[in-house]
Design an enzyme around this catalytic site. Structure first.
Site, PDB file in Angstrom:
ATOM      1  N   PRO A  40       0.802  -1.293  -0.057  1.00  0.00           N
ATOM      2  CA  PRO A  40       0.029   0.071   0.245  1.00  0.00           C
ATOM      3  C   PRO A  40       0.755   1.220  -0.009  1.00  0.00           C
ATOM      4  O   PRO A  40       0.840   1.953   1.085  1.00  0.00           O
ATOM      5  CB  PRO A  40      -0.969  -0.007   1.356  1.00  0.00           C
ATOM      6  CG  PRO A  40      -0.038  -0.907   2.196  1.00  0.00           C
ATOM      7  CD  PRO A  40       0.778  -1.837   1.286  1.00  0.00           C
ATOM      8  N   CYS A  41       1.486   1.588  -1.014  1.00  0.00           N
ATOM      9  CA  CYS A  41       2.102   2.867  -1.194  1.00  0.00           C
ATOM     10  C   CYS A  41       1.372   4.009  -1.275  1.00  0.00           C
ATOM     11  O   CYS A  41       1.676   5.151  -0.907  1.00  0.00           O
ATOM     12  CB  CYS A  41       3.079   2.835  -2.447  1.00  0.00           C
ATOM     13  SG  CYS A  41       2.156   2.673  -3.751  1.00  0.00           S
ATOM     14  N   HIS A  42      -0.228   4.054  -1.346  1.00  0.00           N
ATOM     15  CA  HIS A  42      -1.126   5.048  -1.450  1.00  0.00           C
ATOM     16  C   HIS A  42      -1.244   5.512   0.269  1.00  0.00           C
ATOM     17  O   HIS A  42      -1.594   6.738   0.135  1.00  0.00           O
ATOM     18  CB  HIS A  42      -2.280   4.576  -2.018  1.00  0.00           C
ATOM     19  CG  HIS A  42      -2.981   3.304  -1.228  1.00  0.00           C
ATOM     20  ND1 HIS A  42      -2.657   1.984  -1.614  1.00  0.00           N
ATOM     21  CD2 HIS A  42      -3.902   3.325  -0.200  1.00  0.00           C
ATOM     22  CE1 HIS A  42      -3.669   1.164  -0.751  1.00  0.00           C
ATOM     23  NE2 HIS A  42      -4.273   2.129  -0.061  1.00  0.00           N
TER      24      HIS A  42
END
Length: 159
Positions: A121-123
């Protein structure tokens, strides 16, 4: 690699697996040819992504096969997996967590090179002060994912 394309609320996602696990997620469709790959892991990835976008899944349970990235990038990607659903950390927070407090920009580069966005989850990584900066899928998609997780977190906390 075996690929499939999944329709999602953020547009088409191309998903790839190899013999060891999920290895790629790309925003947009790739050309698959006349036949879609049939693979139980691809099916599981599609089902879990669909459940995630429906607000029914907060943690993915898929084997990952990441064969790219420097030692630093892999450390960043590992740290991203530790950011809880519905929460955010800054690039600076992630840099500190991987042992290099001055590497916030390098964390941003590692996030941009993440081969498995959404699932890794780089978001959930934002700029200082919560600024909405950087995301391979574009800021509107990042905002959509963060809003989805915030809404589901809020809804489930009232149950």
């Amino acid at each position: 690699m075996r690929w499939s394309v999944l329709d999602s609320p953020i547009g088409e996602l191309s998903v790839a697996v190899d013999d060891d696990g999920l290895c790629r997620v790309r925003f947009g469709a790739i050309e698959l040819g006349p036949e879609r790959a049939q693979d139980p892991l691809l099916t599981a990835a599609e089902e879990q992504l669909t459940a995630y976008f429906a607000g029914e899944l907060k943690e993915f349970d898929l084997p990952l096969s990441v064969r790219v990235g420097s030692k630093f990038e892999r450390a960043v990607w590992d740290q991203l997996m530790r950011i809880p659903y519905g929460e955010m950390q800054t690039y600076g927070d992630v840099a500190k967590a991987v042992g290099d407090a001055g590497a916030a920009r390098a964390v941003g580069t590692a996030c941009n090179r993440n081969p498995i966005p959404v699932i890794v989850p780089c978001h959930r990584v934002v700029g200082a002060g919560g600024k909405m900066v950087g995301f391979g899928g574009g800021i509107p998609l990042k905002r959509h994912l963060l809003e989805l997780e915030a809404r589901i977190t809020l809804e489930t906390s009232w149950l």
